[in-house]
Design a protein around this motif. Structure first.
Motif, mmCIF file in Angstrom:
data_model
loop_
_atom_site.group_PDB
_atom_site.id
_atom_site.type_symbol
_atom_site.label_atom_id
_atom_site.label_comp_id
_atom_site.label_asym_id
_atom_site.label_seq_id
_atom_site.Cartn_x
_atom_site.Cartn_y
_atom_site.Cartn_z
ATOM 1 N N VAL A 26 -6.892 6.674 -36.127
ATOM 2 C CA VAL A 26 -5.561 6.744 -35.536
ATOM 3 C C VAL A 26 -4.541 6.174 -36.516
ATOM 4 N N LEU A 27 -3.576 7.008 -36.891
ATOM 5 C CA LEU A 27 -2.538 6.622 -37.843
ATOM 6 C C LEU A 27 -1.225 6.469 -37.090
ATOM 7 N N ALA A 28 -0.678 5.236 -37.097
ATOM 8 C CA ALA A 28 0.573 4.989 -36.380
ATOM 9 C C ALA A 28 1.749 5.229 -37.303
ATOM 10 N N VAL A 29 2.662 6.115 -36.905
ATOM 11 C CA VAL A 29 3.856 6.363 -37.701
ATOM 12 C C VAL A 29 5.077 6.342 -36.799
ATOM 13 N N LYS A 30 6.160 5.800 -37.343
ATOM 14 C CA LYS A 30 7.440 5.925 -36.653
ATOM 15 C C LYS A 30 7.885 7.372 -36.791
ATOM 16 N N SER A 31 8.619 7.844 -35.821
ATOM 17 C CA SER A 31 8.986 9.252 -35.820
ATOM 18 C C SER A 31 9.699 9.635 -37.126
ATOM 19 N N GLY A 32 10.486 8.738 -37.702
ATOM 20 C CA GLY A 32 11.266 9.124 -38.868
ATOM 21 C C GLY A 32 10.555 9.013 -40.200
ATOM 22 N N THR A 33 9.314 8.527 -40.213
ATOM 23 C CA THR A 33 8.721 8.120 -41.488
ATOM 24 C C THR A 33 8.300 9.285 -42.366
ATOM 25 N N ALA A 34 8.935 9.378 -43.505
ATOM 26 C CA ALA A 34 8.421 10.084 -44.657
ATOM 27 C C ALA A 34 7.733 11.396 -44.327
ATOM 28 N N GLY A 35 8.485 12.330 -43.796
ATOM 29 C CA GLY A 35 7.914 13.596 -43.383
ATOM 30 C C GLY A 35 7.036 14.235 -44.436
ATOM 31 N N GLU A 36 7.577 14.359 -45.637
ATOM 32 C CA GLU A 36 6.841 15.091 -46.658
ATOM 33 C C GLU A 36 5.631 14.292 -47.141
ATOM 34 N N LEU A 37 5.833 12.985 -47.341
ATOM 35 C CA LEU A 37 4.731 12.139 -47.791
ATOM 36 C C LEU A 37 3.572 12.211 -46.808
ATOM 37 N N LEU A 38 3.912 12.150 -45.531
ATOM 38 C CA LEU A 38 2.889 12.172 -44.497
ATOM 39 C C LEU A 38 2.087 13.467 -44.555
ATOM 40 N N ALA A 39 2.799 14.584 -44.691
ATOM 41 C CA ALA A 39 2.123 15.873 -44.748
ATOM 42 C C ALA A 39 1.174 15.932 -45.954
ATOM 43 N N ARG A 40 1.650 15.446 -47.108
ATOM 44 C CA ARG A 40 0.796 15.470 -48.297
ATOM 45 C C ARG A 40 -0.422 14.580 -48.112
ATOM 46 N N LEU A 41 -0.184 13.410 -47.489
ATOM 47 C CA LEU A 41 -1.289 12.480 -47.263
ATOM 48 C C LEU A 41 -2.364 13.114 -46.390
ATOM 49 N N LEU A 42 -1.930 13.725 -45.305
ATOM 50 C CA LEU A 42 -2.911 14.311 -44.381
ATOM 51 C C LEU A 42 -3.664 15.461 -45.045
ATOM 52 N N ASP A 43 -2.943 16.263 -45.815
ATOM 53 C CA ASP A 43 -3.596 17.364 -46.526
ATOM 54 C C ASP A 43 -4.646 16.830 -47.486
ATOM 55 N N ALA A 44 -4.236 15.850 -48.293
ATOM 56 C CA ALA A 44 -5.148 15.324 -49.312
ATOM 57 C C ALA A 44 -6.369 14.680 -48.651
ATOM 58 N N TYR A 45 -6.138 13.973 -47.560
ATOM 59 C CA TYR A 45 -7.266 13.303 -46.924
ATOM 60 C C TYR A 45 -8.227 14.307 -46.297
ATOM 61 N N ARG A 46 -7.670 15.381 -45.731
ATOM 62 C CA ARG A 46 -8.528 16.373 -45.090
ATOM 63 C C ARG A 46 -9.511 16.964 -46.095
ATOM 64 N N ALA A 47 -9.101 16.978 -47.364
ATOM 65 C CA ALA A 47 -9.966 17.563 -48.385
ATOM 66 C C ALA A 47 -11.104 16.631 -48.805
ATOM 67 N N GLU A 48 -11.022 15.362 -48.394
ATOM 68 C CA GLU A 48 -12.071 14.399 -48.751
ATOM 69 C C GLU A 48 -13.395 14.778 -48.088
ATOM 70 N N ALA A 89 -10.813 4.455 -42.764
ATOM 71 C CA ALA A 89 -9.521 3.847 -43.089
ATOM 72 C C ALA A 89 -9.433 3.563 -44.583
ATOM 73 N N ALA A 90 -10.516 3.056 -45.148
ATOM 74 C CA ALA A 90 -10.528 2.768 -46.571
ATOM 75 C C ALA A 90 -10.321 4.049 -47.379
ATOM 76 N N ASP A 91 -10.966 5.129 -46.955
ATOM 77 C CA ASP A 91 -10.809 6.414 -47.638
ATOM 78 C C ASP A 91 -9.358 6.869 -47.597
ATOM 79 N N LEU A 92 -8.766 6.762 -46.409
ATOM 80 C CA LEU A 92 -7.382 7.212 -46.262
ATOM 81 C C LEU A 92 -6.458 6.410 -47.176
ATOM 82 N N VAL A 93 -6.683 5.108 -47.241
ATOM 83 C CA VAL A 93 -5.858 4.259 -48.096
ATOM 84 C C VAL A 93 -6.030 4.657 -49.558
ATOM 85 N N ARG A 94 -7.276 4.899 -49.939
ATOM 86 C CA ARG A 94 -7.545 5.284 -51.323
ATOM 87 C C ARG A 94 -6.822 6.590 -51.665
#
Lengths: 279, 279
Positions: free
Chosen positions: B93-115, B269-274
């Motif tokens: 579970v990733l907690a984000v404020k509604s306004g946080t870093a739209g593009e960064l978040l999308a890239r993060l989720l994409d990159a993590y999904r590929a792990e 969580a560690a993977d996501l952070v990495r």
DNA sequence: CCGATTGATACCGGTAGGGTATCGCTGCAG
DNA sequence: CTGCAGCGATACCCTACCGGTATCAATCGG
């Protein structure tokens, strides 16, 4: 989920043996078995796989073990801190490793004593790997740590100062006369393998060097020509006559920080930290 | 000391009224009184001063209240995390404020999904002042925070990136056409008092500006010419037509960090952070 | 000074938690 | 293959604690 149940679970998870765990808890084995079963039922999760010969932790069990340990630690801390707060004269326990920053510590204590409403400061001398646990279970309120050697995970910190490191060598060693030295030169001495300190769990890393617990032991071994070590300047400022401290050019700087548990709201601790950062 | 007793104590300490507390706990008042008395006896400490008209916290009681809250939070977290760990498909579970870093978040989720072995990531949209609590009580495993605005006390963090800030103004405002602006120019506008956000406790700071909860509300008020605000570039990158975002020369940079509870040992969580730090 | 409010006390019933005895399964020795 | 030793689960019992109701006692307001 009750604290008693968590205590039971931790005992079983650590012993991996209901009988031994019951013995440790000073109770009979059957009620322990039932308590664990009830805990599993309430959580809706299998924590332990048991055959009649062997008990093993499940993944969920491993998670709960770690969580439970920190809850038990927090509960012990809560009791201690509550009892402390009931004392009329506030006390503050400061955990320091025996070698830490002699002069800094003296100045800190002097400056804090001058504060209005200063608490009595009890010094708790300990080994590095205990400090984190002492802070978490409430046996200490504040600690002085050396980054990056000591772990400050889960703690809030303020930087006090940074210093270089020195190599401690036998006075008779060829390198002892040098005014500066490189890290690689020290670690490359086959006749003087680096001494090993206990890590966070109290266990020693692998290596050829001797295992030591404190500076006195260590200095003796160095004087005997059995080992060497790299330590912060202040700790090696005043070695024995038969030792030499040689500054290192390229060792990472050591940062002394003052640390306290994140949720701490102790007035006295906050005062001490404020005084410390102003030194 | 049991968790149930701590729950009881917190209820009484918050209500300062045994009857109300009993009601909240859905039990009768007498057993509650006894439970508190027993807790005090076990600790050897008076937690509450009671007359038959008024209940007040002692110092020790205040300490235990704060400790107890964090223990209850940790216990809730332990249950959630244990149940999570028992699921075959790991979730995160990733907690984000509604306004946080739209593009960064999308890239993060994409990159993590590929792990390999990536967990399913659930996004938990929330307000800033909830994030810390969500992480501590186990409702969230990881969060994206904006330093120095959000508090990261008791959390471990990794910096993801820093950005400047922009002032959001009505498009018709004299300053709206400027390509750069100074902080003092924005705060000195008497006709546009700075909007106020809820702080960590959910309460608002003092000030003349309107109280807002989210960006939509805020943009509406700015468009109406009632207020202005200074926010990170990315949050103001794409405002409504009737608003203008003007970069600030001298506002402190905002650092987006990924944060997790210090003791967390979650693989996912560690993977996501990495992954996040490699973006 | 009376009554309302509120925490403490008295007393009671149910159940949870602990103890003992014993069962049943498993791995190993011979 | 068989018997035994080790170990967790089950059965059963008893005590004590927890929660409920009824009531007391103290304090404050009018």
């Amino acid at each position: 989920m009750e604290i008693r149940e968590l205590r039971y679970f931790v005992a079983v998870a650590e012993e991996l043996h209901f009988g031994k765990a019951a013995q440790r808890l000073e109770m009979a084995q059957p009620p322990l078995s039932r308590a664990i079963a009830r805990l599993e039922r309430q959580l809706g999760v299998t924590l332990l796989e048991r055959t009649s010969r062997r008990v093993t932790l499940t993944k969920a069990g491993a998670v709960l073990l770690s969580e439970a340990r920190s809850i038990l630690s927090a509960a012990a801390a809560a009791e201690r801190r509550t009892r402390q707060a009931a004392q009329s004269r506030p006390r503050l326990v400061l955990a320091v490793k025996s070698g830490t920053a002699g002069e800094l510590l003296a100045r800190l204590l002097d400056a804090y004593r001058a504060e209005p409403g200063a608490a009595t400061v009890d010094l708790l001398l300990c080994e590095a790997h205990q400090q984190q646990e002492l802070l978490h279970n409430g046996q200490a309120d504040v600690a002085l740590l050396h980054l990056p050697f000591d772990s400050a995970a889960g703690l809030d910190t303020e930087i006090l100062y940074s210093e270089g490191q020195v190599a401690i060598l036998p006075a008779s060693h060829p390198l002892a006369g040098r005014s500066q030295i490189r890290l690689a030169e020290v670690t490359a001495l086959p006749e003087l393998p680096m001494a090993r300190w206990p890590g966070h769990g109290g266990s020693y890393p692998e290596g050829p060097g001797p295992e030591v617990q404190n500076l006195t032991q260590l200095f003796q071994l160095i004087a005997l020509g059995h080992t060497t070590v790299v330590i912060p300047e202040s700790a090696g400022a005043d070695p024995r006559r038969d030792l030499a401290a040689v500054p290192l050019l390229d060792a990472p700087p050591v940062t002394t920080v003052i640390a306290w548990p994140s949720q701490s709201r102790l007035r006295a601790a906050a005062d001490l930290v404020r005084v410390a950062t102003r030194l």
